[in-house]
Design a protein around this motif. Structure first.
Motif, PDB file in Angstrom:
ATOM      1  N   ALA A  48       0.825  -1.288   0.042  1.00  0.00           N
ATOM      2  CA  ALA A  48      -0.120  -0.013   0.054  1.00  0.00           C
ATOM      3  C   ALA A  48       0.990   1.180   0.020  1.00  0.00           C
ATOM      4  O   ALA A  48       1.935   1.258   0.631  1.00  0.00           O
ATOM      5  CB  ALA A  48      -0.988  -0.130   1.265  1.00  0.00           C
ATOM      6  N   GLN A  49       0.529   2.286  -0.848  1.00  0.00           N
ATOM      7  CA  GLN A  49       1.214   3.294  -0.857  1.00  0.00           C
ATOM      8  C   GLN A  49       0.370   4.556  -0.207  1.00  0.00           C
ATOM      9  O   GLN A  49      -0.579   4.643  -0.505  1.00  0.00           O
ATOM     10  CB  GLN A  49       1.627   3.711  -2.370  1.00  0.00           C
ATOM     11  N   PRO A  50       1.292   5.483   0.685  1.00  0.00           N
ATOM     12  CA  PRO A  50       1.023   6.694   1.040  1.00  0.00           C
ATOM     13  C   PRO A  50       0.239   7.444   0.015  1.00  0.00           C
ATOM     14  O   PRO A  50       0.841   7.770  -1.007  1.00  0.00           O
ATOM     15  CB  PRO A  50       2.121   7.184   1.898  1.00  0.00           C
ATOM     16  N   GLY A  51      -0.908   8.153   0.303  1.00  0.00           N
ATOM     17  CA  GLY A  51      -1.527   9.138  -0.543  1.00  0.00           C
ATOM     18  C   GLY A  51      -2.584   8.288  -1.548  1.00  0.00           C
ATOM     19  O   GLY A  51      -3.127   8.838  -2.300  1.00  0.00           O
ATOM     20  N   LEU A  52      -2.482   7.029  -1.609  1.00  0.00           N
ATOM     21  CA  LEU A  52      -3.265   6.270  -2.411  1.00  0.00           C
ATOM     22  C   LEU A  52      -4.312   5.490  -1.949  1.00  0.00           C
ATOM     23  O   LEU A  52      -3.898   4.765  -0.681  1.00  0.00           O
ATOM     24  CB  LEU A  52      -2.685   5.445  -3.509  1.00  0.00           C
ATOM     25  N   GLU A  53      -5.626   5.227  -2.338  1.00  0.00           N
ATOM     26  CA  GLU A  53      -6.492   4.629  -1.386  1.00  0.00           C
ATOM     27  C   GLU A  53      -6.114   3.047  -1.291  1.00  0.00           C
ATOM     28  O   GLU A  53      -5.659   2.477  -2.346  1.00  0.00           O
ATOM     29  CB  GLU A  53      -7.869   4.558  -2.050  1.00  0.00           C
ATOM     30  N   ALA A  54      -6.171   2.370  -0.097  1.00  0.00           N
ATOM     31  CA  ALA A  54      -5.747   0.918   0.174  1.00  0.00           C
ATOM     32  C   ALA A  54      -6.476   0.372   1.488  1.00  0.00           C
ATOM     33  O   ALA A  54      -6.472   1.195   2.246  1.00  0.00           O
ATOM     34  CB  ALA A  54      -4.264   0.798   0.142  1.00  0.00           C
ATOM     35  N   THR A  55      -7.122  -0.533   1.365  1.00  0.00           N
ATOM     36  CA  THR A  55      -7.767  -1.222   2.450  1.00  0.00           C
ATOM     37  C   THR A  55      -7.073  -2.472   2.724  1.00  0.00           C
ATOM     38  O   THR A  55      -7.423  -3.010   3.657  1.00  0.00           O
ATOM     39  CB  THR A  55      -9.162  -1.643   2.154  1.00  0.00           C
ATOM     40  N   TYR A  56      -5.978  -2.809   2.188  1.00  0.00           N
ATOM     41  CA  TYR A  56      -5.071  -4.035   2.266  1.00  0.00           C
ATOM     42  C   TYR A  56      -3.799  -3.478   2.299  1.00  0.00           C
ATOM     43  O   TYR A  56      -3.312  -2.519   1.553  1.00  0.00           O
ATOM     44  CB  TYR A  56      -5.500  -5.205   1.405  1.00  0.00           C
ATOM     45  N   ASP A  57      -2.599  -4.184   3.181  1.00  0.00           N
ATOM     46  CA  ASP A  57      -1.363  -3.793   3.076  1.00  0.00           C
ATOM     47  C   ASP A  57      -0.413  -4.442   1.742  1.00  0.00           C
ATOM     48  O   ASP A  57       0.333  -3.762   1.496  1.00  0.00           O
ATOM     49  CB  ASP A  57      -0.753  -4.115   4.361  1.00  0.00           C
ATOM     50  N   VAL A  58      -0.826  -5.616   1.423  1.00  0.00           N
ATOM     51  CA  VAL A  58       0.022  -6.122   0.488  1.00  0.00           C
ATOM     52  C   VAL A  58      -0.656  -6.760  -0.485  1.00  0.00           C
ATOM     53  O   VAL A  58      -1.795  -7.392  -0.016  1.00  0.00           O
ATOM     54  CB  VAL A  58       0.975  -7.323   1.319  1.00  0.00           C
ATOM     55  N   VAL A  59      -0.585  -6.741  -1.948  1.00  0.00           N
ATOM     56  CA  VAL A  59      -1.199  -7.498  -2.864  1.00  0.00           C
ATOM     57  C   VAL A  59      -0.065  -8.245  -3.562  1.00  0.00           C
ATOM     58  O   VAL A  59       0.858  -7.605  -4.012  1.00  0.00           O
ATOM     59  CB  VAL A  59      -1.900  -6.276  -3.792  1.00  0.00           C
ATOM     60  N   LEU A  60      -0.660  -9.345  -4.024  1.00  0.00           N
ATOM     61  CA  LEU A  60       0.126 -10.262  -4.938  1.00  0.00           C
ATOM     62  C   LEU A  60      -0.806 -10.357  -6.210  1.00  0.00           C
ATOM     63  O   LEU A  60      -2.000 -10.691  -6.123  1.00  0.00           O
ATOM     64  CB  LEU A  60       0.391 -11.680  -4.626  1.00  0.00           C
ATOM     65  N   TYR A  61      -0.178  -9.841  -7.478  1.00  0.00           N
ATOM     66  CA  TYR A  61      -0.794  -9.985  -8.600  1.00  0.00           C
ATOM     67  C   TYR A  61       0.109 -11.005  -9.497  1.00  0.00           C
ATOM     68  O   TYR A  61       1.113 -10.682  -9.764  1.00  0.00           O
ATOM     69  CB  TYR A  61      -0.968  -8.770  -9.299  1.00  0.00           C
TER      70      TYR A  61
END
Length: 105
Positions: A48-61
């Motif tokens: 998750a990047q500060p200043g951008l919307e995120a409800t989770y901390d880590v994403v794997l695509y």
């Protein structure tokens, strides 16, 4: 092709570290899995990047040639070694796998 997307929400504090430190460590460990089996087409781990919307901390695509490649990845010892650490630091997990028909990739 099969797409595999996983999102984790981490605990505020676990395994002697805060959420941010655990997220960085989790990303480092997941990044080591990017080429562990044939058939991994794309493997992207992001935090998750500060200043951008995120409800989770880590994403794997990730994208796999087929279900067999995803299963080989899931069973690989490098991936299996992550499971206890991620289980200890995660508060929640969401996952979705889906097939993309040939010609729509």
């Amino acid at each position: 092709m099969l797409k595999h997307i996983v999102m984790w929400k981490l605990k505020e504090h676990a395994e002697g570290a805060d959420r941010a430190a655990n997220a960085r460590e989790m990303k480092r460990r997941l990044d080591e899995c990017a080429h562990i089996v044939p058939g991994i087409l794309k493997f992207e781990v992001t935090l998750a990047q500060p200043g951008l919307e995120a409800t989770y901390d880590v994403v794997l695509y990730s994208e796999f040639e087929n279900k067999a490649a995803l299963e080989a990845y899931a069973k690989h010892p490098t991936h299996q070694a992550l499971v206890p650490f991620i289980g200890a630091i995660r508060e929640a997990r969401q996952c979705m796998d889906y097939e993309v028909p040939a010609g729509q990739q």
